[in-house]
Design an enzyme around this catalytic site. Structure first.
Site, short mmCIF file in Angstrom:
data_model
loop_
_atom_site.label_atom_id
_atom_site.label_comp_id
_atom_site.label_asym_id
_atom_site.label_seq_id
_atom_site.Cartn_x
_atom_site.Cartn_y
_atom_site.Cartn_z
N GLU A 1 63.53 144.71 46.76
CA GLU A 1 62.48 145.31 45.95
C GLU A 1 62.28 146.76 46.36
O GLU A 1 62.14 147.02 47.56
CB GLU A 1 61.17 144.52 46.11
CG GLU A 1 61.30 143.12 45.54
CD GLU A 1 60.00 142.30 45.62
OE1 GLU A 1 58.98 142.84 46.09
OE2 GLU A 1 60.03 141.14 45.21
N HIS B 1 56.51 142.95 41.19
CA HIS B 1 55.72 142.22 42.20
C HIS B 1 54.21 142.42 41.95
O HIS B 1 53.47 142.88 42.82
CB HIS B 1 56.11 142.69 43.61
CG HIS B 1 55.82 141.64 44.66
ND1 HIS B 1 56.68 141.35 45.69
CD2 HIS B 1 54.78 140.79 44.82
CE1 HIS B 1 56.18 140.40 46.44
NE2 HIS B 1 55.03 140.04 45.93
P1 NAD Z 1 50.95 127.46 49.62
O1 NAD Z 1 51.32 127.51 51.05
O2 NAD Z 1 49.54 127.14 49.24
O3 NAD Z 1 51.91 126.43 48.85
C1 NAD Z 1 53.28 126.32 49.08
C2 NAD Z 1 53.67 124.89 48.67
O4 NAD Z 1 55.09 124.77 48.74
C3 NAD Z 1 53.08 123.82 49.60
O5 NAD Z 1 52.36 122.86 48.84
C4 NAD Z 1 54.30 123.19 50.26
O6 NAD Z 1 54.09 121.81 50.48
C5 NAD Z 1 55.39 123.45 49.23
N1 NAD Z 1 56.74 123.45 49.76
C6 NAD Z 1 57.20 123.96 50.93
N2 NAD Z 1 58.53 123.78 51.04
C7 NAD Z 1 58.93 123.14 49.90
C8 NAD Z 1 60.18 122.69 49.41
N3 NAD Z 1 61.30 122.86 50.12
N4 NAD Z 1 60.21 122.07 48.20
C9 NAD Z 1 59.09 121.91 47.46
N5 NAD Z 1 57.86 122.31 47.89
C10 NAD Z 1 57.79 122.92 49.08
O7 NAD Z 1 51.40 128.89 49.01
P2 NAD Z 1 50.82 129.65 47.74
O8 NAD Z 1 49.67 130.50 48.14
O9 NAD Z 1 50.69 128.70 46.60
O10 NAD Z 1 52.04 130.66 47.46
C11 NAD Z 1 53.23 130.21 46.81
C12 NAD Z 1 54.26 131.33 46.76
O11 NAD Z 1 53.75 132.44 46.00
C13 NAD Z 1 54.62 131.92 48.13
O12 NAD Z 1 56.01 132.18 48.16
C14 NAD Z 1 53.87 133.24 48.16
O13 NAD Z 1 54.47 134.17 49.02
C15 NAD Z 1 53.98 133.65 46.71
N6 NAD Z 1 53.01 134.65 46.25
C16 NAD Z 1 53.51 135.68 45.50
C17 NAD Z 1 52.64 136.65 45.01
C18 NAD Z 1 53.18 137.79 44.19
O14 NAD Z 1 52.58 138.85 44.20
N7 NAD Z 1 54.27 137.61 43.46
C19 NAD Z 1 51.26 136.54 45.27
C20 NAD Z 1 50.80 135.47 46.02
C21 NAD Z 1 51.69 134.52 46.51
#
Ligand code: NAD
Length: 529
Positions: free
Chosen positions: A263, A281
């Site tokens: 990125e 992003h």
């Molecule tokens: P979270 O920790 O609440 O949830 C992650 C989920 O993934 C959990 O329920 C976990 O059990 C599950 N998980 C882990 N490994 C797994 C696998 N191998 N297969 C299936 N499920 C699996 O996280 P969140 O706050 O919901 O964030 C989710 C994603 O979004 C993260 O990658 C975070 O970095 C990203 N995010 C991106 C932005 C953006 O600006 N694009 C903003 C916020 C969060």
């Protein structure tokens, strides 16, 4: 300055709502252009410091902060804070990972509808003076199947909204019980079902070793022709080259990407495709997310200063003084046992039981139990799991946590046992401390062993017979993987046995496959801690 109030310095700009909240209960200074030298000069006046990403909270700043008790990061990443030094000084570091959940989920839905109705393409076309209605025939999302991979904060909120749009929601997350998915109107399914049955697939998992390339060539091959893919999580979860090929060969009708491996993306062929919708992003970039983050951090910092429980402490709280000598060495051991157990089990975790034997049973062992939960969740969640939020996470996931204590001792003064039970199996690990702090794993599933936990451990179950060890040794040797230690446990000669090999480097998947093919081997798992 009111001496009854704590002194708080806000060193980076945060939303006004956060400032107002802090002003109510603290002597507040807001110095958002402060330089490092100026900060070093005045930091010893403050009980708490609030930053975003501009201010680097380095070791020297923390060391000069003689009154400092709390550092608040209005956002998620804490790379700009020396958490290790803060922890060593007993300073709580707090962040606000949940502040952007709604924004990220709404962005996902915006991407979904953009894909379905080709809005970005139509928008540029009209602005170019064209009026090509027939080029932009879209699809309805109602009654389409959306497959959600990762059902945490964001994934579960996406599920609720997709359900509201009349979509059929299916979700894959091995760490979430079906009831939590059903609550949002969705259905828990396995990974392949998401791949096979979905019209839209959206990923919401953290980026880690297991999820890098989670969706690659093999997975695209299993998908419905015409599937649409969304990634608003992290670049790399979807293999970009495989996605490009899948669009070119017609499996994928469209993809919406907010995140990229690099990125900003440079020379990324995906950007040349009309089927691909992109944003820089942006998922968390809303006025509300910034406001939420500021309010959350203000409330948490004030709570921490009053010694009230906080949800998002990134580091460890201080252990009560009387228990410190006995309890402390078991905290990292317990985390390691939790990490190992979580990598050895399959299925959804339903129960975690800790058994304390010996002197340790006479102490408050809650820190050790929580530490095991930290180990279990640290590989599977995006957020910083710590002693404070781990029990809350377990509770939200419907996992039953229990402790059993007995002062009776067998061969050792103290031992801790972790039992992790899923919907399909149970793993039992026992650990102890030799001397003051020498960690040992002394049992796995009823097999007695004596293993020093190490970064990489190859754990195999097999039927005890000559030559197995030699064959594994040869496979590893040919791959230049050094074996640092080996431990075998068996209940009787030629019976079921376990082997733990500590290796100096990770064992690649193809070697693990070869090991699993050796006659007599039932399973071989590489565990890393
Ligand atoms: P979270 O920790 O609440 O949830 C992650 C989920 O993934 C959990 O329920 C976990 O059990 C599950 N998980 C882990 N490994 C797994 C696998 N191998 N297969 C299936 N499920 C699996 O996280 P969140 O706050 O919901 O964030 C989710 C994603 O979004 C993260 O990658 C975070 O970095 C990203 N995010 C991106 C932005 C953006 O600006 N694009 C903003 C916020 C969060």
């Amino acid at each position: 300055m009111d001496p009854n109030y704590p002194n708080i310095l806000v060193a980076d700009s945060i939303s006004e709502e956060g400032i107002e909240r802090l002003q109510k209960d603290a002597n507040l200074d807001v110095l958002t252009n402060i330089t490092k030298d100026e900060l070093l000069e005045i930091i010893d006046r403050y009980d708490a410091l609030v930053v975003r990403s501009r201010t680097k909270v380095t070791k020297d700043i923390i060391n000069r902060g003689k009154r400092l008790k709390v550092i608040g990061r209005a956002g998620v990443g804490v790379d700009n804070i020396d958490v290790e030094t803060a922890t060593a000084k007993g300073i709580i570091v707090i962040n606000a990972p949940e502040g952007n959940t709604i924004s990220a989920a709404e962005h996902t839905i915006a991407m979904l509808l953009s894909l379905a109705r080709k809005i970005p393409l139509a928008n540029s076309s009209v602005k170019k003076g064209e009026w090509k209605k027939s080029d932009f025939i879209g699809i309805e999302v109602r009654e389409k199947v959306i497959g959600i991979i990762g059902f945490g904060r964001i994934g579960s909120y996406v599920a609720k909204m997709a359900h509201g749009l009349g979509m059929n929601v299916i979700a894959y997350d091995p760490y979430v019980v079906p009831a939590n998915i059903e609550k949002t109107g969705g259905l828990k399914v396995d990974f392949d079902t998401v791949l096979k049955d979905s019209d839209f697939i959206t990923v919401h998992v953290p980026l880690n070793k297991k999820t890098t390339g989670l969706i690659g060539e093999n997975e695209f091959r299993k998908m419905k022709k015409g599937v649409r893919i969304i990634n608003c999580a992290r670049g790399g979860i979807i293999d970009e080259t495989a996605l490009y090929k899948a669009i070119k060969n017609g499996i994928v009708a469209g993809a919406a990407l907010d995140v990229f491996v690099n990125e900003p993306p440079k020379n990324n062929p995906l950007l040349d495709l009309d089927e691909v919708v992109v944003t820089p992003h942006l998922a968390a970039s809303t006025i509300e997310a910034q406001k939420n983050v500021a309010i959350i951090i203000a409330n948490q910092v004030l709570a921490a200063l009053k010694n009230e429980p906080v949800m998002n402490a990134v580091n460890m709280p201080v252990i009560p003084k009387d228990a410190i000598v006995v309890i402390r060495p078991y905290i990292p051991l317990s985390e390691k046992l939790g990490k190992i157990a979580s990598q050895l089990v399959n299925g959804t975790i339903l129960r975690v039981k800790m058994i304390y034997k010996g002197d340790i049973a006479g102490y408050n062992t809650e820190y050790i139990t929580k530490s095991a939960l930290v180990g279990i969740f640290s590989n599977i969640l995006n957020e910083h799991v710590n002693l404070i939020n781990a029990p809350v996470i377990a509770n939200n996931r419907g996992i039953n946590i229990s402790e059993e204590k007995s002062k009776d001792i067998e061969d050792l003064t103290n031992s801790i046992t972790i039992e992790v039970e899923t919907d399909s199996m149970k793993k039992v690990l026992i650990g102890t401390i030799f001397g003051k702090s020498e960690e040992r794993i002394i049992g796995i599933d009823g097999f007695k062993i004596n293993v020093i936990p190490s970064k990489y451990m190859l754990i195999s179950n097999h039927t005890d017979r000559p030559s197995i060890v030699g064959k594994i040794g040869k496979l590893l040797g040919d791959e230049d993987i050094n074996i640092a230690a080996m431990e075998l446990g068996r209940k009787k000669p030629r019976g079921e046995a376990i082997m733990v090999l500590s290796v100096d480097s990770p064992v690649p998947d193809h070697i693990l496959e070869e090991i699993r093919k050796i006659e007599g081997i039932h399973d071989a798992i590489l565990v890393s801690i």
